[in-house]
Design a protein around this motif. Structure first.
Motif, PDB file in Angstrom:
ATOM      1  N   ARG A  65      42.658  34.770  50.947  1.00 26.27           N
ATOM      2  CA  ARG A  65      43.584  35.624  50.582  1.00 26.27           C
ATOM      3  C   ARG A  65      44.523  35.318  49.881  1.00 26.27           C
ATOM      4  N   THR A  66      45.065  34.099  49.726  1.00 26.36           N
ATOM      5  CA  THR A  66      45.975  33.679  48.785  1.00 26.36           C
ATOM      6  C   THR A  66      45.492  33.813  47.364  1.00 26.36           C
ATOM      7  N   LEU A  67      44.292  33.395  47.176  1.00 28.34           N
ATOM      8  CA  LEU A  67      43.473  33.339  45.949  1.00 28.34           C
ATOM      9  C   LEU A  67      43.428  35.079  45.410  1.00 28.34           C
ATOM     10  N   GLY A  68      43.058  35.592  46.525  1.00 31.71           N
ATOM     11  CA  GLY A  68      43.005  37.213  46.089  1.00 31.71           C
ATOM     12  C   GLY A  68      44.355  37.475  45.609  1.00 31.71           C
ATOM     13  N   GLN A  69      45.318  37.388  45.894  1.00 34.41           N
ATOM     14  CA  GLN A  69      46.910  37.630  45.720  1.00 34.41           C
ATOM     15  C   GLN A  69      47.022  37.181  44.501  1.00 34.41           C
ATOM     16  N   LEU A  70      46.865  35.791  43.959  1.00 36.34           N
ATOM     17  CA  LEU A  70      46.967  35.421  42.758  1.00 36.34           C
ATOM     18  C   LEU A  70      46.368  35.899  41.713  1.00 36.34           C
ATOM     19  N   GLU A  71      44.753  36.391  42.131  1.00 37.42           N
ATOM     20  CA  GLU A  71      44.282  36.985  41.137  1.00 37.42           C
ATOM     21  C   GLU A  71      44.727  38.291  40.915  1.00 37.42           C
ATOM     22  N   GLU A  72      45.475  39.065  41.734  1.00 33.30           N
ATOM     23  CA  GLU A  72      45.874  40.400  41.543  1.00 33.30           C
ATOM     24  C   GLU A  72      47.008  40.209  40.746  1.00 33.30           C
ATOM     25  N   GLN A  73      47.700  38.886  40.655  1.00 32.63           N
ATOM     26  CA  GLN A  73      48.741  38.665  39.787  1.00 32.63           C
ATOM     27  C   GLN A  73      48.280  38.524  38.615  1.00 32.63           C
ATOM     28  N   GLY A  74      47.033  38.209  38.126  1.00 36.59           N
ATOM     29  CA  GLY A  74      46.522  37.955  37.133  1.00 36.59           C
ATOM     30  C   GLY A  74      46.693  36.354  36.681  1.00 36.59           C
ATOM     31  N   LEU A  75      47.052  35.542  37.852  1.00 35.15           N
ATOM     32  CA  LEU A  75      47.426  34.064  37.711  1.00 35.15           C
ATOM     33  C   LEU A  75      45.661  33.237  37.640  1.00 35.15           C
ATOM     34  N   VAL A  76      44.853  33.666  38.460  1.00 31.98           N
ATOM     35  CA  VAL A  76      43.767  32.601  38.741  1.00 31.98           C
ATOM     36  C   VAL A  76      42.539  33.647  38.404  1.00 31.98           C
ATOM     37  N   GLU A  77      41.404  33.041  38.285  1.00 32.10           N
ATOM     38  CA  GLU A  77      40.054  33.984  38.140  1.00 32.10           C
ATOM     39  C   GLU A  77      39.121  33.004  39.078  1.00 32.10           C
ATOM     40  N   ARG A  78      38.313  33.797  39.983  1.00 34.83           N
ATOM     41  CA  ARG A  78      37.239  33.197  40.681  1.00 34.83           C
ATOM     42  C   ARG A  78      36.053  33.562  40.035  1.00 34.83           C
ATOM     43  N   ARG A  79      35.156  32.710  39.602  1.00 35.93           N
ATOM     44  CA  ARG A  79      33.950  32.880  39.174  1.00 35.93           C
ATOM     45  C   ARG A  79      32.618  32.124  39.983  1.00 35.93           C
ATOM     46  N   ALA A  80      31.784  32.909  40.096  1.00 31.84           N
ATOM     47  CA  ALA A  80      30.653  32.437  40.839  1.00 31.84           C
ATOM     48  C   ALA A  80      29.900  31.244  40.096  1.00 31.84           C
ATOM     49  N   CYS A  81      29.829  30.148  40.991  1.00 37.69           N
ATOM     50  CA  CYS A  81      28.989  28.757  40.483  1.00 37.69           C
ATOM     51  C   CYS A  81      27.777  28.989  39.952  1.00 37.69           C
ATOM     52  N   ASP A  82      27.257  28.358  38.918  1.00 42.39           N
ATOM     53  CA  ASP A  82      26.055  28.637  38.258  1.00 42.39           C
ATOM     54  C   ASP A  82      24.953  28.304  39.185  1.00 42.39           C
ATOM     55  N   ASN A  83      24.937  27.187  39.870  1.00 40.83           N
ATOM     56  CA  ASN A  83      23.706  26.652  40.816  1.00 40.83           C
ATOM     57  C   ASN A  83      24.031  27.271  42.139  1.00 40.83           C
ATOM     58  N   ASP A  84      25.114  28.036  42.663  1.00 38.15           N
ATOM     59  CA  ASP A  84      25.307  28.586  43.980  1.00 38.15           C
ATOM     60  C   ASP A  84      26.087  29.742  43.855  1.00 38.15           C
ATOM     61  N   ARG A  85      25.615  31.052  43.892  1.00 34.91           N
ATOM     62  CA  ARG A  85      26.432  32.212  43.434  1.00 34.91           C
ATOM     63  C   ARG A  85      27.227  32.456  44.801  1.00 34.91           C
TER      64      ARG A  85
END
Length: 150
Positions: A65-85
């Motif tokens: 949830r916190t990462l989602g809020q930080l993502e909405e603020q444009g402060l972090v990005e979540r990216r899928a891992c290359d070897n484990d989506r």
């Protein structure tokens, strides 16, 4: 005297976070958000979400949830891992850097104020003593875990 030391040690993290919370509130940061950003910055980018959760001391699902809020603020990005989506790696955005520098500045000032009256030698001695206490605690925990597993 020794009986109060544990209470003081336990109180310090709460006091520290309370001071930072009040000073960072004008930036629109909750404790959960600034702690997450700061740990990510210190841990380094591209770590899996589970590593960040461990570093902060929370369960991975509660970090989502916190990462989602930080993502909405444009402060972090979540990216899928290359070897484990299914696994996500966390990255700071360029917009996070000025904010992190401000967080760091506020933390440095608070640290300076909290350590007022202590010399570098005092702080080194305190750090050494805390390392001994921590080492003793880890040894006790390991011993207790080993005896309960038997």
């Amino acid at each position: 005297m020794a009986s109060t030391i544990g209470f003081r040690i336990a109180r310090l993290p709460h006091l520290w976070r309370s001071i930072l919370d009040s000073r960072l509130a004008p930036l629109g940061l909750t404790q959960t958000r600034w702690v997450t950003l700061y740990h990510l910055w210190r841990l380094g980018e591209g770590h899996p979400q589970c590593d960040l959760a461990r570093a902060i001391g929370v369960e991975a699902p509660s970090l989502v949830r916190t990462l989602g809020q930080l993502e909405e603020q444009g402060l972090v990005e979540r990216r899928a891992c290359d070897n484990d989506r299914r696994s996500k790696r966390i990255y700071l955005t360029p917009a996070a850097m000025p904010l992190l520098e401000k967080i760091d500045s506020v933390a440095q000032q608070a640290r300076k104020e909290m350590f007022a009256g202590l010399s570098e030698e005092n702080l080194k001695q305190l750090d050494d003593w805390l390392a001994v206490i921590e080492s003793n605690g880890v040894a006790i925990q390991t011993r207790d875990n080993d005896s309960s597993a038997s």
